[in-house]
Design a protein around this motif. Structure first.
Motif, PDB file in Angstrom:
ATOM      1  N   UNK A  82       0.809  -1.205   0.000  1.00 49.83           N
ATOM      2  CA  UNK A  82       0.000   0.000   0.000  1.00 49.83           C
ATOM      3  C   UNK A  82       0.846   1.259   0.000  1.00 49.83           C
ATOM      4  N   UNK A  83       0.230   2.390  -0.324  1.00 51.76           N
ATOM      5  CA  UNK A  83       0.971   3.639  -0.509  1.00 51.76           C
ATOM      6  C   UNK A  83       1.454   4.298   0.784  1.00 51.76           C
ATOM      7  N   UNK A  84       0.971   3.861   1.943  1.00 52.00           N
ATOM      8  CA  UNK A  84       1.408   4.488   3.193  1.00 52.00           C
ATOM      9  C   UNK A  84       2.186   3.519   4.088  1.00 52.00           C
ATOM     10  N   UNK A  85       2.808   2.505   3.484  1.00 53.55           N
ATOM     11  CA  UNK A  85       3.641   1.569   4.255  1.00 53.55           C
ATOM     12  C   UNK A  85       4.914   2.256   4.757  1.00 53.55           C
ATOM     13  N   UNK A 126       9.640  -1.077   7.493  1.00 52.39           N
ATOM     14  CA  UNK A 126       8.482  -0.257   7.142  1.00 52.39           C
ATOM     15  C   UNK A 126       7.909   0.316   8.429  1.00 52.39           C
ATOM     16  N   UNK A 127       7.507   1.574   8.373  1.00 49.83           N
ATOM     17  CA  UNK A 127       7.023   2.247   9.580  1.00 49.83           C
ATOM     18  C   UNK A 127       5.559   2.649   9.499  1.00 49.83           C
ATOM     19  N   UNK A 128       4.986   2.598   8.312  1.00 52.28           N
ATOM     20  CA  UNK A 128       3.615   3.066   8.139  1.00 52.28           C
ATOM     21  C   UNK A 128       2.583   1.963   8.250  1.00 52.28           C
ATOM     22  N   UNK A 129       1.395   2.302   7.810  1.00 50.49           N
ATOM     23  CA  UNK A 129       0.262   1.395   7.834  1.00 50.49           C
ATOM     24  C   UNK A 129       0.276   0.548   6.563  1.00 50.49           C
ATOM     25  N   UNK A 130       0.396  -0.753   6.725  1.00 49.53           N
ATOM     26  CA  UNK A 130       0.458  -1.658   5.583  1.00 49.53           C
ATOM     27  C   UNK A 130      -0.919  -2.241   5.307  1.00 49.53           C
ATOM     28  N   UNK A 131      -1.378  -2.025   4.096  1.00 50.06           N
ATOM     29  CA  UNK A 131      -2.664  -2.581   3.655  1.00 50.06           C
ATOM     30  C   UNK A 131      -2.420  -3.262   2.318  1.00 50.06           C
ATOM     31  N   UNK A 135      -2.799  -8.692  -5.650  1.00 50.87           N
ATOM     32  CA  UNK A 135      -3.243 -10.072  -5.477  1.00 50.87           C
ATOM     33  C   UNK A 135      -2.987 -10.622  -4.077  1.00 50.87           C
ATOM     34  N   UNK A 136      -2.528  -9.809  -3.158  1.00 52.42           N
ATOM     35  CA  UNK A 136      -2.313 -10.262  -1.777  1.00 52.42           C
ATOM     36  C   UNK A 136      -3.633 -10.232  -1.020  1.00 52.42           C
ATOM     37  N   UNK A 137      -3.909 -11.302  -0.290  1.00 49.29           N
ATOM     38  CA  UNK A 137      -5.132 -11.382   0.504  1.00 49.29           C
ATOM     39  C   UNK A 137      -4.969 -10.676   1.841  1.00 49.29           C
ATOM     40  N   UNK A 138      -3.755 -10.749   2.402  1.00 53.70           N
ATOM     41  CA  UNK A 138      -3.518 -10.197   3.729  1.00 53.70           C
ATOM     42  C   UNK A 138      -2.017 -10.059   3.941  1.00 53.70           C
ATOM     43  N   UNK A 139      -1.643  -9.308   4.950  1.00 54.29           N
ATOM     44  CA  UNK A 139      -0.265  -9.215   5.419  1.00 54.29           C
ATOM     45  C   UNK A 139      -0.306  -9.562   6.900  1.00 54.29           C
ATOM     46  N   UNK A 140       0.468 -10.570   7.285  1.00 52.39           N
ATOM     47  CA  UNK A 140       0.494 -11.012   8.674  1.00 52.39           C
ATOM     48  C   UNK A 140       1.890 -10.759   9.228  1.00 52.39           C
TER      49      UNK A 140
END
Length: 175
Positions: A82-85, A126-131, A135-140
């Motif tokens: 995502x753009x704010x990672x 990475x310091x930001x919010x990862x969304x 094709x990724x379902x999730x980030x764990x």
């Protein structure tokens, strides 16, 4: 569908190139670090693999023609996280590993049935919010111990679990 972005090959052209030469990739292990710079968490993407199996994967993708490695790394991190990672790309682009993926299993620990690929692998805080996007379902987020566990390792196809263990060793997280 043909990509219109400069540097992309049409699907047929990509298949022909994959059959004739190695393709350059970048791979990133997204991490969270504490104030002293120690890795506290490792982010792994949850994706549906080509065979339909759910798998955990690193951020990865091709380097385009006439694209700097730094730019490719940023592009794939933004595409997947995502753009704010807010990734912090290292000042020196020395990879922690170079992984050679072969279509024939067993030559190296890395296997990609589509192609011979050479991948430059980086650890990227990475310091930001990862969304996750695309094709990724999730980030764990896993602790280093969880990420190196046999359960997580078996969910990583093509040798990416081996690459993850190399990353963990590189930052002193494997005992």
């Amino acid at each position: 569908m043909i990509e219109t972005m400069a540097g992309w090959l049409a699907p047929g052209e990509l298949e022909q190139a994959r059959a004739q030469m190695p393709i350059l990739y970048v791979e990133a292990v997204p991490v969270r670090v504490d104030d002293s710079g120690e890795v506290t968490r490792i982010g792994l993407l949850l994706r549906i693999a080509l065979d339909g199996a759910v798998s955990r994967m690193l951020v990865s993708g091709r380097v385009l023609h006439h694209e700097r490695v730094r730019d490719a790394l940023l592009r794939h991190l933004e595409k997947d996280l995502g753009p704010v990672a807010l990734p912090r790309i290292p000042a020196s682009l020395q990879p922690f590993a170079v992984a050679e993926y072969f279509p024939t299993p067993g030559i190296t620990p890395y296997h990609d049935p589509r192609q011979h690929a050479v991948s430059l692998a980086y650890i990227v805080p990475v310091t930001g919010d990862c969304r996750p996007r695309q094709d990724a379902l999730d980030l764990v987020w896993f602790t280093p111990q969880e990420a190196s566990s046999p359960l997580v390792q078996q969910e990583m196809p093509g040798g990416q679990g081996v690459l993850l263990k190399q990353a963990l060793a590189h930052v002193g997280c494997l005992s």
